[in-house]
Design an enzyme around this catalytic site. Structure first.
Site, short mmCIF file in Angstrom:
data_model
loop_
_atom_site.label_atom_id
_atom_site.label_comp_id
_atom_site.label_asym_id
_atom_site.label_seq_id
_atom_site.Cartn_x
_atom_site.Cartn_y
_atom_site.Cartn_z
N TYR A 157 0.82 -1.21 0.00
CA TYR A 157 0.00 0.00 0.00
C TYR A 157 0.86 1.27 0.00
O TYR A 157 0.37 2.34 -0.32
CB TYR A 157 -0.95 0.04 1.21
CG TYR A 157 -1.96 -1.10 1.25
CD1 TYR A 157 -2.12 -1.95 0.17
CD2 TYR A 157 -2.74 -1.31 2.38
CE1 TYR A 157 -3.03 -2.98 0.21
CE2 TYR A 157 -3.66 -2.35 2.42
CZ TYR A 157 -3.79 -3.19 1.35
OH TYR A 157 -4.70 -4.21 1.39
N LYS A 212 3.72 -15.43 2.61
CA LYS A 212 3.66 -16.18 1.35
C LYS A 212 5.12 -16.44 0.95
O LYS A 212 5.59 -16.03 -0.12
CB LYS A 212 2.90 -15.34 0.31
CG LYS A 212 2.50 -16.08 -0.94
CD LYS A 212 1.39 -17.08 -0.74
CE LYS A 212 1.10 -17.80 -2.04
NZ LYS A 212 0.26 -18.98 -1.87
N ASP A 245 -2.82 -18.23 2.15
CA ASP A 245 -4.01 -18.90 1.60
C ASP A 245 -4.53 -19.95 2.58
O ASP A 245 -5.74 -20.09 2.79
CB ASP A 245 -3.71 -19.51 0.22
CG ASP A 245 -2.31 -20.10 0.11
OD1 ASP A 245 -1.51 -19.93 1.05
OD2 ASP A 245 -2.01 -20.75 -0.90
N ASP A 269 -4.89 -6.75 6.24
CA ASP A 269 -6.11 -6.03 5.87
C ASP A 269 -7.22 -7.05 5.60
O ASP A 269 -8.35 -6.94 6.11
CB ASP A 269 -5.81 -5.21 4.60
CG ASP A 269 -6.91 -4.23 4.27
OD1 ASP A 269 -7.88 -4.14 5.04
OD2 ASP A 269 -6.81 -3.57 3.22
N ASP A 273 -10.31 -8.61 8.55
CA ASP A 273 -11.75 -8.50 8.26
C ASP A 273 -12.41 -9.87 8.28
O ASP A 273 -13.55 -10.01 8.74
CB ASP A 273 -11.98 -7.83 6.90
CG ASP A 273 -12.06 -6.31 7.04
OD1 ASP A 273 -11.67 -5.80 8.11
OD2 ASP A 273 -12.50 -5.64 6.09
#
Ligand code: NAD
Length: 383
Positions: A157, A212, A245, A269, A273
């Site tokens: 970001y 990852k 994942d 992020d 959620d």
């Protein structure tokens, strides 16, 4: 000024807690009005004093001062030890240009200004509320109790970004490419790992690093740095690693396996959620964004806010669940003032009210519901 005074348990410091209170828009002021008396009671019972300055932010800032983060609000935040934030935005300001929207023009500058690099989000679903989760109750027999720690100021970001024509033989061929860059430094990973270690130590001492590392260079660095940090400074904390994942699946299959999850900005992020949704209502979830600097009390400066937004659909109807705001105040006592017992007292009062069957509509699962103020009264009565 802190003055020492003695109690039955020994010498403690009487503190003056100076906070900036930024209620924001729609349900923001409603839930803040419930949270403040609870916070004041918890603080004053321990002999400390709370001094708060209430300021406009978000849409309220735009309406009264012409901008989402008015100068006097920023000043009050600078003068404070911590910020208790409500939530900002809503339909009234949706037509403004994106850069002037309340969330973007208030929260992002606050994050930048106070260098809020660590987002701490507890995902807690008390046992009496398992029915409010979209998960089957047999997947969460004991409820959920985890914390997600997300790096907040680095990664994709914040890396360099561009959109440019694709050159072919030195000339644009009509195609276009967009580039986002993910960059992490060792020092950034170390400082967030320290927050995760401190959090794990106050809990079950199990840290899961989500990354990852089979694909991303940044993840390889995260694994190396976090493992070294744990080995050298926190051998008492158990470290596991999980690909993002798989983590997304495990959160819905067996959320009870997690204690503290540590991850980079974008993964955090998304996963925080997902964690929020498996914990039932947004109205129950608090969050803390911790800064690099310490405050006058030697704890981290921080911004504390509910995980949800301004809920314009229920604003002004005494329907909002104030628990997320109340629990944000508890997080503030813990992280910015080191008042662990007071934080736990507030958390226990919230759980006590819920266990007694007092619930706002979002957590009532179709049963009898109380309003925002009555929920607050029930929590206050149990403090
Ligand atoms: P929202 O979180 O406000 O609402 C989503 C759903 O959750 C709604 O049905 C709402 O009623 C419910 N909900 C949220 N908080 C609740 C509470 N305390 N008690 C009971 N129910 C609650 O998300 P949205 O509708 O997408 O956004 C509304 C506005 O809030 C938008 O303008 C958005 O930009 C803003 N927003 C602000 C923040 C922030 O200030 N940090 C965060 C998210 C959204």
């Amino acid at each position: 000024m802190a003055t020492p005074h003695s109690t039955r348990s020994g010498i403690i410091r009487r503190m003056k807690l100076t906070i900036a209170v930024l209620p924001g828009d729609y349900i923001g002021p409603e839930v803040m009005d419930v949270a403040l008396p609870i916070l004041e009671t918890a603080v004053s019972r321990s002999g400390h004093t709370l001094q708060h300055t209430r300021c406009d932010v978000g849409g309220a800032g735009i309406d009264r001062h012409g901008k989402a983060l008015p100068d006097p609000t920023l000043e009050a935040c600078r003068a404070a030890d911590a910020i208790l934030f409500g939530s900002v935005g809503g339909p009234k300001w949706e037509r403004l240009p994106p850069a002037e929207q309340p969330e973007r023009a208030a929260l992002l500058p606050l994050r930048r200004h106070f260098r809020l690099f660590a987002n701490v989000r507890p995902g807690r679903l008390p046992k009496p509320l398992v029915d409010t989760s979209p998960l089957r109750p047999d997947r969460i027999p004991d409820g959920i109790d985890m914390v997600c720690i997300r790096e907040l100021t680095g990664g994709l970001y914040f890396g360099a970004k561009s959109t440019r024509p694709v050159p072919a033989d030195g000339r644009p061929d009509g195609d276009v490419e967009a580039i986002d860059t993910m960059v992490y430094r060792r020092s950034e990973i170390e400082r967030i790992t320290d927050v995760a270690i401190a959090t794990a130590r106050a809990r079950r001492r199990h840290l899961t690093l989500v990354d990852k590392a089979n694909v991303l260079e940044t993840s390889v660095l995260w694994r190396k740095v976090v493992a070294e940090r744990i080995e050298t400074t926190a051998p008492d904390v158990t470290l596991s690693t999980m690909y993002v994942d798989n983590a997304a699946m495990q959160l819905v299959l067996r959320p009870g396996q997690f204690d503290v999850v540590l991850t980079e900005n974008m993964f955090g992020d998304i996963l925080s959620d997902e964690m929020a949704v498996v914990c039932g209502s947004l109205g129950m979830l608090a969050s803390a964004s911790l800064g690099i600097e310490n405050n006058r009390h030697g704890h981290r400066y921080g911004l504390y806010e509910p995980a949800g937004g301004t809920a314009p659909d229920i604003a002004g109807q005494d329907k909002a669940n104030p628990c997320a705001q109340v629990l944000s105040a508890a997080l503030m006592l813990r992280h910015s003032f080191g008042l662990e017992a007071e934080a736990r007292a507030i958390e226990a009062a919230v759980e006590g009210a819920i266990a007694a069957g007092i619930r706002t509509a979002d957590i009532a699962a179709g049963g009898p519901a109380v309003g925002t103020r009555a929920m607050g009264d029930a929590i206050l009565a149990r403090l």
